[in-house]
Design a protein around this motif. Structure first.
Motif, short mmCIF file in Angstrom:
data_model
loop_
_atom_site.label_atom_id
_atom_site.label_comp_id
_atom_site.label_asym_id
_atom_site.label_seq_id
_atom_site.Cartn_x
_atom_site.Cartn_y
_atom_site.Cartn_z
N ILE A 24 20.20 -11.50 47.95
CA ILE A 24 20.46 -11.74 49.37
C ILE A 24 21.19 -13.08 49.49
O ILE A 24 20.66 -14.12 49.12
N ALA A 25 22.42 -13.02 49.97
CA ALA A 25 23.26 -14.22 50.08
C ALA A 25 24.00 -14.18 51.40
O ALA A 25 23.94 -13.20 52.14
N GLY A 26 24.73 -15.26 51.71
CA GLY A 26 25.55 -15.23 52.90
C GLY A 26 25.71 -16.56 53.60
O GLY A 26 25.40 -17.62 53.05
N ARG A 79 4.37 -8.27 39.90
CA ARG A 79 4.87 -9.59 40.30
C ARG A 79 6.20 -9.50 41.05
O ARG A 79 7.03 -8.65 40.78
N LEU A 80 6.37 -10.45 41.98
CA LEU A 80 7.66 -10.68 42.61
C LEU A 80 8.21 -11.98 42.05
O LEU A 80 7.65 -13.06 42.27
N LEU A 81 9.31 -11.88 41.31
CA LEU A 81 9.99 -13.06 40.78
C LEU A 81 11.09 -13.44 41.77
O LEU A 81 11.85 -12.58 42.21
N GLU A 82 11.16 -14.72 42.09
CA GLU A 82 12.13 -15.16 43.09
C GLU A 82 12.99 -16.27 42.50
O GLU A 82 12.49 -17.32 42.10
N LEU A 83 14.29 -16.02 42.47
CA LEU A 83 15.25 -16.95 41.90
C LEU A 83 16.05 -17.56 43.04
O LEU A 83 16.88 -16.88 43.66
N ARG A 84 15.81 -18.84 43.34
CA ARG A 84 16.50 -19.50 44.44
C ARG A 84 17.68 -20.29 43.88
O ARG A 84 17.51 -21.24 43.14
N MET A 85 18.88 -19.88 44.26
CA MET A 85 20.10 -20.46 43.70
C MET A 85 21.06 -20.80 44.85
O MET A 85 22.00 -20.05 45.12
N PRO A 86 20.83 -21.91 45.57
CA PRO A 86 21.59 -22.19 46.80
C PRO A 86 23.10 -22.19 46.63
O PRO A 86 23.82 -21.71 47.50
N ASN A 87 23.61 -22.73 45.51
CA ASN A 87 25.07 -22.84 45.39
C ASN A 87 25.73 -21.59 44.84
O ASN A 87 26.97 -21.49 44.78
N GLY A 88 24.94 -20.59 44.43
CA GLY A 88 25.51 -19.33 43.96
C GLY A 88 26.32 -19.46 42.68
O GLY A 88 27.18 -18.62 42.41
N THR A 114 18.22 -15.34 45.79
CA THR A 114 18.74 -15.79 47.07
C THR A 114 19.79 -16.88 46.84
O THR A 114 19.66 -17.70 45.94
N SER A 115 20.81 -16.86 47.69
CA SER A 115 21.91 -17.81 47.57
C SER A 115 22.53 -18.01 48.94
O SER A 115 22.34 -17.19 49.84
#
Length: 335
Positions: A24-26, A79-88, A114-115
């Protein structure tokens, strides 16, 4: 092709099994937040009760992702693994790690990436395509201005409110394309008014924030040639902790637009600079009263203020901003 947030939410409503990977990005924070929250809730309802979050920065060890994929939950939970990568920008190592994960995702885990904004190259990169092939890619584009009224009305109605047309247009005008501001207005309306009919007066009350000024209020005062008011607003903004870069951005945006209008540009540049209808009349009238070189001179002053804010020796950013506001107000007051 990435899915829209609306299509994604419909998918979650009707789909039993969740795809193993989701990106999910945008460029629209509210839509990104709501799509991510919906995915997390769908995962929880599907039994993925353990959550592990990875915050990606320049020092992130990408081996942790595939270690998490290979390991079992100590409690035996899914499990829910969540990778937060703001700069994409995962880099080469990150791109490879994501592709390896997507080639054989574990049965007991879901991965949410997420990005923020992804440019065209990033949206067509190998790691994004790997996610699309293994799961789903959602991109939250900015909402077009011509769709804003419909979106605001639907948002209000979904909350149990029944707005008239005047209330909808007032919220659209005041929010100026900021969906988070609309969301806050809906919450205030529910708090102040409860569910039911909403008129313009109710909407105005929900949007009122009389204790504060905005950077647009400062720009408007200067463009009106009202120097005392402009200085007073500048002082209040500084006292409230409004960042100097944000104040300069608002002034430079209007000066840049004025320079282009003065040189003969059409009104499309107002849309490009995100200057909305409420302010456009004042800016156009002021811009065309002054020669183009006046606005270019003010743009050079903006550059000097920017240097002062960035700490050029011998400069005072507070004084430089005050001087810029003074010059803008004096230029605008000349007929």
């Amino acid at each position: 092709m990435p899915e829209t947030p609306e299509a994604f939410l419909r998918r979650l409503e009707r789909q039993q099994a969740l795809p193993p990977v989701c990106l999910i990005a945008g460029e629209e924070p509210l839509l990104q937040r709501e799509a991510s929250d919906a995915w997390r809730e769908a995962a929880r309802q599907s039994g993925f009760s353990e959550r592990e979050v990875f915050d990606v920065d320049s020092n992130f060890d990408w081996g942790r992702l595939n270690e998490a994929a290979a390991s079992m939950s100590i409690f035996g939970d899914r499990r829910l693994l969540e990778l937060r990568m703001p700069n994409g920008k995962p880099g080469n190592a990150g791109s490879r790690a994501i592709q390896v994960y997507c080639s054989d995702p574990p049965d007991d885990a879901l991965l949410l990436v997420t990005s923020n904004r992804l440019d065209k190259g990033a949206r067509e990169s190998a790691w994004v395509k790997a996610i699309e092939q293994a799961g789903v890619f959602v991109y939250c584009w900015p909402l077009p201005l011509d769709k804003m009224s419909q979106w605001v009305r639907q948002r209000l109605e979904r909350a149990g409110l029944k707005p008239d047309s005047e209330a909808v247009e007032l919220i659209v005008e005041r929010a100026e394309g900021n969906l988070l501001a609309v969301d806050q207005a809906v919450e205030r309306l529910l708090l102040l008014n409860g569910k039911g009919p909403v008129g313009a007066d109710n909407a105005a009350l929900s949007l009122a924030d009389s204790a504060r000024y905005s950077v647009d209020d400062l720009a408007d005062a200067a463009l009106n040639g009202d120097l005392p008011r402009a200085h007073r607003i500048l002082e209040i903004l500084e006292q409230e902790g409004t960042g100097q870069p944000l104040i300069l951005w608002a002034l430079a945006r209007d000066i840049r637009a004025a320079a282009r209008l003065s040189a003969g540009a059409d009104d499309k540049i107002l849309y490009q600079e995100k200057i909305f209808k409420r302010r456009s009349g004042l800016l156009k009238a002021t811009a065309r009263r002054q020669p183009t070189h006046t606005w270019h001179r003010l743009l050079r002053r903006c550059h000097e203020v920017d240097c002062a804010i960035k700490g050029v020796p011998g400069s005072n950013p507070q004084e430089a901003l005050r001087a810029l506001v003074s010059r803008l107000a004096r230029a605008a007051s000349r007929r």
